[in-house]
Design a protein around this motif. Structure first.
Motif, PDB file in Angstrom:
ATOM      1  N   ILE A   1      15.394  -7.018   6.216  1.00  0.00           N
ATOM      2  CA  ILE A   1      15.144  -5.956   5.257  1.00  0.00           C
ATOM      3  C   ILE A   1      16.251  -4.505   5.422  1.00  0.00           C
ATOM      4  CG2 ILE A   1      13.142  -4.445   4.111  1.00  0.00           C
ATOM      5  CD1 ILE A   1      11.435  -6.068   6.007  1.00  0.00           C
ATOM      6  N   TRP A   2      17.493  -4.986   5.737  1.00  0.00           N
ATOM      7  CA  TRP A   2      18.312  -4.090   5.589  1.00  0.00           C
ATOM      8  C   TRP A   2      19.159  -3.691   4.443  1.00  0.00           C
ATOM      9  CZ3 TRP A   2      23.769  -4.095   5.041  1.00  0.00           C
ATOM     10  CH2 TRP A   2      24.482  -3.095   5.286  1.00  0.00           C
ATOM     11  N   HIS A   3      19.267  -2.487   3.970  1.00  0.00           N
ATOM     12  CA  HIS A   3      20.014  -2.150   2.912  1.00  0.00           C
ATOM     13  C   HIS A   3      21.230  -1.387   2.868  1.00  0.00           C
ATOM     14  CE1 HIS A   3      20.026  -0.132  -1.305  1.00  0.00           C
ATOM     15  NE2 HIS A   3      19.933  -1.440  -1.749  1.00  0.00           N
TER      16      HIS A   3
ATOM     17  N   GLN B   1       0.702  -1.373   0.038  1.00  0.00           N
ATOM     18  CA  GLN B   1      -0.126  -0.008   0.124  1.00  0.00           C
ATOM     19  C   GLN B   1       0.892   1.218   0.003  1.00  0.00           C
ATOM     20  OE1 GLN B   1      -2.276  -0.388   3.466  1.00  0.00           O
ATOM     21  NE2 GLN B   1      -3.645  -1.767   2.615  1.00  0.00           N
ATOM     22  N   ARG B   2       1.862   1.253   0.773  1.00  0.00           N
ATOM     23  CA  ARG B   2       2.866   2.490   0.707  1.00  0.00           C
ATOM     24  C   ARG B   2       3.863   2.527  -0.251  1.00  0.00           C
ATOM     25  NH1 ARG B   2       3.832   4.896   5.997  1.00  0.00           N
ATOM     26  NH2 ARG B   2       6.073   4.842   5.165  1.00  0.00           N
ATOM     27  N   GLY B   3       3.634   1.734  -1.140  1.00  0.00           N
ATOM     28  CA  GLY B   3       4.669   1.552  -2.424  1.00  0.00           C
ATOM     29  C   GLY B   3       6.225   1.462  -1.909  1.00  0.00           C
ATOM     30  N   GLU B   4       6.495   0.718  -0.841  1.00  0.00           N
ATOM     31  CA  GLU B   4       7.810   0.533  -0.169  1.00  0.00           C
ATOM     32  C   GLU B   4       8.781   0.139  -1.083  1.00  0.00           C
ATOM     33  OE1 GLU B   4       8.902   1.893   2.647  1.00  0.00           O
ATOM     34  OE2 GLU B   4       7.218   2.242   3.812  1.00  0.00           O
ATOM     35  N   THR B   5       9.891   0.880  -1.336  1.00  0.00           N
ATOM     36  CA  THR B   5      10.773   0.517  -2.457  1.00  0.00           C
ATOM     37  C   THR B   5      11.450  -0.982  -1.976  1.00  0.00           C
ATOM     38  OG1 THR B   5      12.372   1.940  -1.490  1.00  0.00           O
ATOM     39  CG2 THR B   5      11.211   2.891  -3.391  1.00  0.00           C
ATOM     40  N   PHE B   6      11.519  -1.373  -0.690  1.00  0.00           N
ATOM     41  CA  PHE B   6      12.447  -2.655  -0.314  1.00  0.00           C
ATOM     42  C   PHE B   6      11.600  -3.756  -0.875  1.00  0.00           C
ATOM     43  CE2 PHE B   6       9.668  -1.741   3.400  1.00  0.00           C
ATOM     44  CZ  PHE B   6       9.032  -2.962   3.722  1.00  0.00           C
ATOM     45  N   LEU B   7      10.213  -3.671  -1.105  1.00  0.00           N
ATOM     46  CA  LEU B   7       9.488  -5.047  -1.489  1.00  0.00           C
ATOM     47  C   LEU B   7      10.008  -5.695  -2.787  1.00  0.00           C
ATOM     48  CD1 LEU B   7       7.362  -6.101   0.239  1.00  0.00           C
ATOM     49  CD2 LEU B   7       5.542  -5.171  -0.996  1.00  0.00           C
ATOM     50  N   PRO B   8      10.311  -5.014  -3.800  1.00  0.00           N
ATOM     51  CA  PRO B   8      10.657  -5.731  -5.113  1.00  0.00           C
ATOM     52  C   PRO B   8      12.141  -6.446  -4.594  1.00  0.00           C
ATOM     53  CG  PRO B   8      10.073  -3.457  -5.643  1.00  0.00           C
ATOM     54  CD  PRO B   8      10.091  -3.494  -4.272  1.00  0.00           C
ATOM     55  N   ARG B   9      12.831  -5.981  -3.765  1.00  0.00           N
ATOM     56  CA  ARG B   9      14.025  -6.549  -3.439  1.00  0.00           C
ATOM     57  C   ARG B   9      13.935  -7.935  -2.830  1.00  0.00           C
ATOM     58  NH1 ARG B   9      15.798  -1.945  -0.779  1.00  0.00           N
ATOM     59  NH2 ARG B   9      16.122  -3.025   1.074  1.00  0.00           N
ATOM     60  N   TYR B  10      12.886  -7.881  -2.247  1.00  0.00           N
ATOM     61  CA  TYR B  10      12.460  -9.499  -1.724  1.00  0.00           C
ATOM     62  C   TYR B  10      11.254 -10.081  -2.393  1.00  0.00           C
ATOM     63  CZ  TYR B  10      15.321  -7.329   1.812  1.00  0.00           C
ATOM     64  OH  TYR B  10      16.402  -6.876   2.463  1.00  0.00           O
TER      65      TYR B  10
ATOM     66  N   TYR C   1      17.599   0.193   7.261  1.00  0.00           N
ATOM     67  CA  TYR C   1      16.394  -0.518   7.497  1.00  0.00           C
ATOM     68  C   TYR C   1      15.146   0.374   7.038  1.00  0.00           C
ATOM     69  CZ  TYR C   1      18.531  -3.437  11.095  1.00  0.00           C
ATOM     70  OH  TYR C   1      19.421  -4.449  11.871  1.00  0.00           O
ATOM     71  N   PRO C   2      13.979  -0.097   6.524  1.00  0.00           N
ATOM     72  CA  PRO C   2      12.902   0.566   6.457  1.00  0.00           C
ATOM     73  C   PRO C   2      12.703   1.757   7.169  1.00  0.00           C
ATOM     74  CG  PRO C   2      12.275  -1.684   6.098  1.00  0.00           C
ATOM     75  CD  PRO C   2      13.663  -1.603   6.866  1.00  0.00           C
ATOM     76  N   ASP C   3      11.953   2.970   6.953  1.00  0.00           N
ATOM     77  CA  ASP C   3      11.979   3.940   7.928  1.00  0.00           C
ATOM     78  C   ASP C   3      10.926   3.579   9.056  1.00  0.00           C
ATOM     79  OD1 ASP C   3       9.633   4.698   6.803  1.00  0.00           O
ATOM     80  OD2 ASP C   3      10.561   5.963   5.599  1.00  0.00           O
ATOM     81  N   ARG C   4      11.094   4.461   9.973  1.00  0.00           N
ATOM     82  CA  ARG C   4      10.244   4.472  11.137  1.00  0.00           C
ATOM     83  C   ARG C   4       8.891   4.583  10.934  1.00  0.00           C
ATOM     84  NH1 ARG C   4      13.107   8.472  15.650  1.00  0.00           N
ATOM     85  NH2 ARG C   4      15.169   7.235  15.655  1.00  0.00           N
ATOM     86  N   GLU C   5       8.468   5.449   9.939  1.00  0.00           N
ATOM     87  CA  GLU C   5       7.051   5.701   9.507  1.00  0.00           C
ATOM     88  C   GLU C   5       6.448   4.174   9.172  1.00  0.00           C
ATOM     89  OE1 GLU C   5       4.909   8.227   9.811  1.00  0.00           O
ATOM     90  OE2 GLU C   5       6.659   8.614  11.094  1.00  0.00           O
ATOM     91  N   PHE C   6       7.312   3.666   8.411  1.00  0.00           N
ATOM     92  CA  PHE C   6       6.711   2.140   7.836  1.00  0.00           C
ATOM     93  C   PHE C   6       6.305   1.172   9.070  1.00  0.00           C
ATOM     94  CE2 PHE C   6       7.800  -2.364   7.251  1.00  0.00           C
ATOM     95  CZ  PHE C   6       6.707  -2.678   6.339  1.00  0.00           C
ATOM     96  N   PHE C   7       7.330   1.281  10.174  1.00  0.00           N
ATOM     97  CA  PHE C   7       7.291   0.443  11.161  1.00  0.00           C
ATOM     98  C   PHE C   7       5.787   0.757  11.927  1.00  0.00           C
ATOM     99  CE2 PHE C   7      11.261  -0.957  10.240  1.00  0.00           C
ATOM    100  CZ  PHE C   7      11.307  -2.199  10.319  1.00  0.00           C
ATOM    101  N   LYS C   8       5.723   2.198  12.107  1.00  0.00           N
ATOM    102  CA  LYS C   8       4.803   2.881  12.862  1.00  0.00           C
ATOM    103  C   LYS C   8       3.502   2.561  12.116  1.00  0.00           C
ATOM    104  CE  LYS C   8       3.459   7.388  14.463  1.00  0.00           C
ATOM    105  NZ  LYS C   8       3.611   8.902  14.407  1.00  0.00           N
TER     106      LYS C   8
END
Ligand SMILES: Nc1ncnc2c1ncn2[C@@H]1O[C@H](COP(=O)(O)OP(=O)(O)O)[C@@H](O)[C@H]1O
Ligand SMILES: O=C(CO)[C@@H](O)[C@@H](O)COP(=O)(O)O
Length: 566
Positions: free
Chosen positions: A209-211, A143-152, A216-223
């Motif tokens: 999910i560390w790059h 939903q948030r279009g996180e750029t890490f997702l395609p890497r996994y 790591y993905p940003d805090r907003e994602f975790f929040k």
């Protein structure tokens, strides 16, 4: 300088093994296996007898130290080599195998006040009870279009760090609060050896999910997952993340005494089992897919660019060999499926016949199954006995056997299970190759290539590629010893890079498995049928496997979640 040696310790699913290696040419001078005294804990907790739910898989951290205590002195004794000539120790581990520790680095499960809580224990890589958390991580990231997702590969697995940590928070907030850090077991053992907590970039990259550039993905994602997770990476996943081959510091005096080595020798930071195997089969360039074949299969491949590949486990820069993007995919059960069949489903007459022939049940079934031609059994299976890791990334999928009749024989089913896992590997090979990460040759290591020639021939036929097999029986441990040599450095008698170490120390066997054209043709047809079933049951056309699983869970209620078994 006289001959120098390093010790590699491979922490598998059921046991740990130490290998003493000559650094000049990679000769394995001595090895020793210590089965984990507590094995895989998947029914009840030790001591308290607390019953575990379905899909749980835990381990006992003391078992890891027991491996060092027993196996390291044993390889020293067998070899007769002086500890003065051992310049380093390295380890590789299953991953993500994680545990909560307190501020002193003590596992919470070893503290009496927490030991009856399943969440205080080590969650083994194949702990699959965090699927709900994984699903929510994936929905939110998409939903948030996180750029890490395609890497996994588009999905974060329930086997990995964030899902497991969140499951702890959801089901045992007190354990979450009491945990000063969540560590990979690989990093915890290195802490015990060196006294330093360092996170290795391999497990951080593939499992947390560390790059290298983005962290790591940003805090907003975790929040957005859960406000209580906002500080997760700054608190419980904090710490320095260092590249493979880094010296974590010298071996502590206390550990040196326990395991009979010299204090101060290099301790390489942790590594993942399958990843350590790559340089140990001599693979340091793209195009060569390494299969670490045992309980499960991990598929490792190097590439020059960061590409998107459906359902891969991940791509991490320098994650396997510095200077390349390291790709990983996998099948969460392979040998485990064959073991399930042998243990749970073969008739008594097969066991009797095997014993009479002086063969293991596996060997007897392999011999009988070898008499069949591809397609002759009329059977086909989906290899999802432990879910599907790649390319569907769904632990809620289950196994399927199709085509049985009243005449079906155990050896036909065994052959079909071997074939199903080969088709699963073919899906992965195709996913990489068709996405631009070329796969030209296959390299196999781990227990299975040594144990089952029929299996290897089927893999060559199904993938239509030649397979080279590691000369070492302990390839990940050899790789761990190679990284120990790098941590020690050339001046101490080791190496300055893992590529240098691989050039001198890695070996494959002369004989290879080559595809047989007639088999390839039949398997191509069977693979098309497998692909139809794969899409039908795996991509939502028919979710019967999930509905059955839900019914099973409902029918098992009230599940005594944390109740005492006694
Ligand atoms: N002859 C055989 N053929 C196929 N699989 C076998 C055979 N013997 C044992 N296995 C399987 O090998 C797996 C263990 O593989 P191994 O590489 O030794 O362990 P690990 O994955 O723990 O490192 C078990 O799942 C077992 O079922
Ligand atoms: O997932 C990984 C590596 O990423 C493995 O540690 C896991 O599949 C366990 O491997 P084994 O089957 O025990 O060799």
């Amino acid at each position: 300088m006289g001959a120098k040696y390093a010790i590699g310790v491979d922490y598998g699913t059921q046991s740990g093994r130490a290998v003493l290696v000559n650094l000049a040419d990679g000769t394995e001078v001595a090895d020793h296996v210590t089965p984990y005294p507590h094995g895989v804990i998947d029914e009840v907790l030790p001591v308290s007898g607390v019953k575990l739910e379905h899909d749980w898989a835990l381990q006992h951290p003391a078992d890891y130290i027991e491996v060092l205590r027993r196996s390291v002195p044993e390889v020293m004794k067998q070899s007769g080599i002086s500890p003065d000539d051992v310049i380093g120790i390295g380890i590789d581990f299953t991953a993500c195998t994680m545990l909560p520790v307190n501020a002193q680095g003590e596992p919470l499960c070893l503290l009496p006040q927490y030991s009856a809580n399943p969440h205080s224990w080590v969650k083994l890589w194949k702990h699959h009870a965090a699927q709900e958390e994984a699903n929510r991580i994936n929905e939110t990231a998409a939903q948030r279009g996180e750029t890490f997702l395609p890497r996994y590969g588009g999905k974060i697995s329930s086997e990995w760090m964030i899902a497991k940590a969140w499951q702890i928070l959801n089901e045992a907030p007190d354990i979450y609060d009491q945990a000063d850090q969540f560590l990979e077991a690989a990093d915890w053992v290195i802490y015990k050896l060196s006294g330093t907590v360092l996170r290795n970039s391999c497990t951080a990259g593939y499992k947390a999910i560390w790059h290298k550039q983005d962290g790591y993905p940003d805090r907003e994602f975790f929040k957005s997952l859960d406000p209580r997770l906002e500080q997760l990476t700054a608190t419980k996943l904090r710490g320095t993340i260092v590249p493979l081959g880094t010296n974590a510091g010298g071996l502590t005096a206390e550990m040196a005494e326990l395991i009979g080595l010299t204090p101060g020798i290099a301790v390489a930071v942790g590594n993942v089992d399958a990843h350590a195997a790559v340089p140990a089969v001599g693979v340091t360039t793209p195009g060569k897919l390494v299969m670490a074949m045992g309980t499960s299969i991990c598929h490792l491949l190097l590439g020059e660019e960061e590409m998107q590949v459906e359902g891969m486990c991940g791509v991490v820069e320098d994650g396997i060999i510095p200077g390349y993007f390291g790709y990983e995919a996998g099948q969460s059960a392979v040998g485990d499926i064959f073991e399930w069949y042998v243990e749970e489903a073969v008739p008594a007459y097969v066991k009797e016949a095997s014993a009479e022939a002086g063969l293991s049940v596996h060997e007897w079934l392999e011999q009988k199954a070898s008499a069949y031609k591809p397609g002759q059994t009329g059977l086909l299976a989906l290899d999802w006995w432990n879910g599907n890791r790649s390319t569907l990334v769904d632990t809620d999928l289950t196994g399927l056997l199709l085509g049985c009749t009243l005449l079906t024989k155990p050896e036909e089913i065994y052959r079909t299970l071997l074939e199903a896992t080969a088709f699963g590997t073919r899906k992965i090979v195709d996913a990489f190759h068709d996405s631009g990460v070329r796969v030209e040759e296959l390299y196999a290591c781990g227990g299975l290539p040594q144990k089952n020639a029929l299996l290897m021939q089927i893999y060559a036929d199904v993938t239509n590629r030649e397979i080279k097999v590691a000369a070492s029986k302990q390839t990940p441990a050899l790789g761990a010893a190679m990284f120990a040599a790098v941590a020690a450095g050339a001046e101490a008698g080791g190496y300055d890079s893992i590529v240098d170490a691989a050039e001198r120390m890695a070996r494959v066997r002369e004989e290879t498995f080559r595809p047989i054209p007639e088999h390839v043709a039949v398997y191509e047809k069977l693979y098309q049928e497998y692909s139809r079933l794969y899409d039908y049951f795996g991509r939502g056309d028919n979710d019967v496997m999930k509905r059955l699983k839900a019914m099973k869970e409902e029918a098992s209620q009230p599940a005594a979640q944390f109740s005492n078994a006694n």
